[in-house]
Scaffold this active site. Structure first.
Site, short mmCIF file in Angstrom:
data_model
loop_
_atom_site.label_atom_id
_atom_site.label_comp_id
_atom_site.label_asym_id
_atom_site.label_seq_id
_atom_site.Cartn_x
_atom_site.Cartn_y
_atom_site.Cartn_z
N ASP A 1 9.19 2.79 1.59
CA ASP A 1 8.00 3.49 2.06
C ASP A 1 7.94 3.32 3.58
O ASP A 1 7.53 2.27 4.08
CB ASP A 1 6.76 2.90 1.38
CG ASP A 1 5.48 3.60 1.83
OD1 ASP A 1 5.51 4.29 2.87
OD2 ASP A 1 4.45 3.45 1.16
N PHE B 1 0.86 -1.19 0.00
CA PHE B 1 0.00 0.00 0.00
C PHE B 1 0.89 1.23 0.00
O PHE B 1 1.72 1.40 0.87
CB PHE B 1 -0.93 0.04 1.22
CG PHE B 1 -1.96 1.13 1.12
CD1 PHE B 1 -3.15 0.92 0.45
CD2 PHE B 1 -1.71 2.39 1.65
CE1 PHE B 1 -4.09 1.94 0.31
CE2 PHE B 1 -2.65 3.42 1.53
CZ PHE B 1 -3.84 3.19 0.86
N LYS C 1 2.36 10.25 8.13
CA LYS C 1 1.69 9.77 9.34
C LYS C 1 2.27 10.39 10.62
O LYS C 1 2.01 11.55 10.91
CB LYS C 1 1.72 8.23 9.38
CG LYS C 1 0.78 7.60 8.33
CD LYS C 1 0.58 6.14 8.60
CE LYS C 1 -0.26 5.42 7.55
NZ LYS C 1 -1.70 5.58 7.73
C1 LIG Z 1 2.90 2.34 3.86
C2 LIG Z 1 1.96 3.43 3.47
N1 LIG Z 1 2.25 4.23 2.43
C3 LIG Z 1 1.45 5.23 2.05
C4 LIG Z 1 0.26 5.47 2.70
C5 LIG Z 1 -0.62 6.58 2.24
O1 LIG Z 1 -0.56 7.64 3.13
P1 LIG Z 1 -1.69 8.78 3.10
O2 LIG Z 1 -2.98 8.12 3.46
O3 LIG Z 1 -1.21 9.78 4.10
O4 LIG Z 1 -1.71 9.32 1.70
C6 LIG Z 1 -0.09 4.68 3.80
C7 LIG Z 1 -1.36 4.90 4.49
O5 LIG Z 1 -1.89 4.06 5.17
C8 LIG Z 1 0.78 3.63 4.19
O6 LIG Z 1 0.49 2.84 5.21
#
Ligand SMILES: Cc1ncc(COP(=O)(O)O)c(C=O)c1O
Length: 401
Positions: free
Chosen positions: A225, A140, A254
């Protein structure tokens, strides 16, 4: 009708129906605790989805936000922003391999910047054919078209075709599959150190180290990520520190703002310089309010929160593992304050519901995972209380038919 019910009913009439909210409206928070609109109290073990690293309304964050709100809110990146420079310096100080920072407003945006820069890096060096992004099935990375394409989850892509071209997926943890995918059209491999959204899934031991070696050998950028795993969530500042590796590009968001929206991309000098003037940007990125709060988050983490969180996380994990004796917990996985409790004989969604009735907010992922992402400031007593409540919820939830 209760206040919770009334708010839910109004929400259903005016909001787009894209979220599946729990039937509670959170009205207030303090530390690990939140209260709903009817005054019920909960231990918040979802923490705004791994965002509220210092709990709710932490005094240092409130102070930073209030002070900045009286100074200047927003000026845009047409000017230098003192707080943004300070935040870049502070982040780079805890991330020795990186020497360039770009700020945005969310995790998805941070990943979008990473992906665009990865392509541009190769393009600028005379290799426009190196434009393929490889990532993992069930990962994700966000909800923009590029990041949802890279995320490799058909359920989040349905209806949005055509997706972004030049994206390839391999199985998480499968080194041979990655090696086969990394030909000389590949710009970057994007990967989560622990897959958060798909159920707190850690890779096999040694995977990330081997990935680092392989990507370096193949001239492919390694993009980590760390949106969910970073900022102390796993007990170190960044999860990749556990592996002793360094990426070429990394995203954070986050917990970076502790609840105030901010995202960041960190890059090595070699790669970061390719985000040339005019090539990328965002109006709010590195906004003074967001940067002031993120600076306060960093100061707290560096001031002992991280070390203490490791001890309490170990205690929490031991307590959760002890719940296995009740027969409904198969195992616990994850690291630090990012834990997945794997349930058996009972649906995760039923345990989540029962936990809510016990005064504990957790997050069900799929059929059998409960994700826990409490604040790093959690105390031993709060960890014990959560384990007790989860134990009661596990016992109360109806067995699977
Ligand atoms: C690993 C990871 N990358 C990217 C995101 C996306 O972040 P945002 O919701 O702030 O766009 C998330 C959100 O849960 C995530 O867990």
């Amino acid at each position: 009708m209760t206040r919770n019910e009334s708010i839910a009913q109004r929400a259903q009439q005016v909001l787009t129906p894209n979220y599946r909210q729990q039937p509670v409206a959170i009205a207030r928070g303090e530390g690990v605790r939140v209260w709903d609109a009817d005054g019920n109290e909960y231990l918040d073990f979802l923490g705004g989805v791994a965002v509220d690293a210092l709990g709710h309304c932490h005094p240092a964050l409130v102070k930073a936000l209030e002070e900045q709100a009286r100074t200047v809110w927003h000026v845009s990146n047409h000017y230098y922003i003192p707080r943004q420079v300070e935040l870049a310096e502070a982040l780079l100080a805890v991330t020795p391999w990186a020497s360039r920072a770009f700020f945005c407003n969310s995790g998805g945006e941070a990943n979008e910047a990473v992906l665009k820069l990865a392509r541009k890096f190769h393009h600028d060096r005379g290799h426009p054919e190196r434009n393929v992004i490889v990532s993992c099935h069930d990962s994700f990375h966000g909800r923009s078209l590029f990041t949802v394409t890279v995320g490799g989850q058909p359920k989040y892509q349905a209806g949005f075709a055509p997706l972004v071209p030049g994206v390839r997926h391999v199985k998480y943890g499968d080194l041979a599959a990655l090696e086969a995918a990394l030909d000389d059209t590949v710009a970057a491999f994007m990967v989560e150190p622990i897959m958060g959204e798909s159920g707190v899934v850690p890779p096999p031991e040694g995977y990330l180290r081997a990935v680092r070696e392989l990507t370096r050998k193949k001239g492919v950028l390694l993009c980590l990520d760390e949106v969910q795993t970073g900022m102390g969530r796993t007990g170190k500042f960044w999860a990749h520190e556990w592996e002793g590796i360094t990426p070429d590009l990394m995203s954070s968001a986050k917990a970076l703002g502790g609840g105030f929206p901010i995202g960041a991309m960190l890059a090595t000098e070699e790669v970061g310089q390719h985000l040339t003037p005019g090539s990328h940007g965002t109006t709010y990125g590195g906004n003074p309010l967001a940067c002031a709060v993120a600076l306060a988050v960093l100061a707290e983490l560096r001031g002992g929160v991280l070390e203490r969180s490791r001890e309490v996380a170990a205690r929490l994990r031991a307590g959760l593992e002890a719940l296995a004796s009740g027969g409904r917990v198969a195992r616990v996985r994850g690291r630090g304050m990012l834990l997945g409790v794997i349930v058996q004989g009972v649906a995760a969604a039923e345990v989540m519901k029962a936990a809510r009735a016990q005064g504990l907010l957790v997050n069900a992922i799929g059929d059998d995972v409960l994700r826990l992402a409490p604040p790093l400031t959690l105390t031993a007593a709060e960890a014990d209380l959560a384990v007790e409540r989860l134990g009661a919820a596990l016992a109360a939830a109806p067995a699977k038919p």
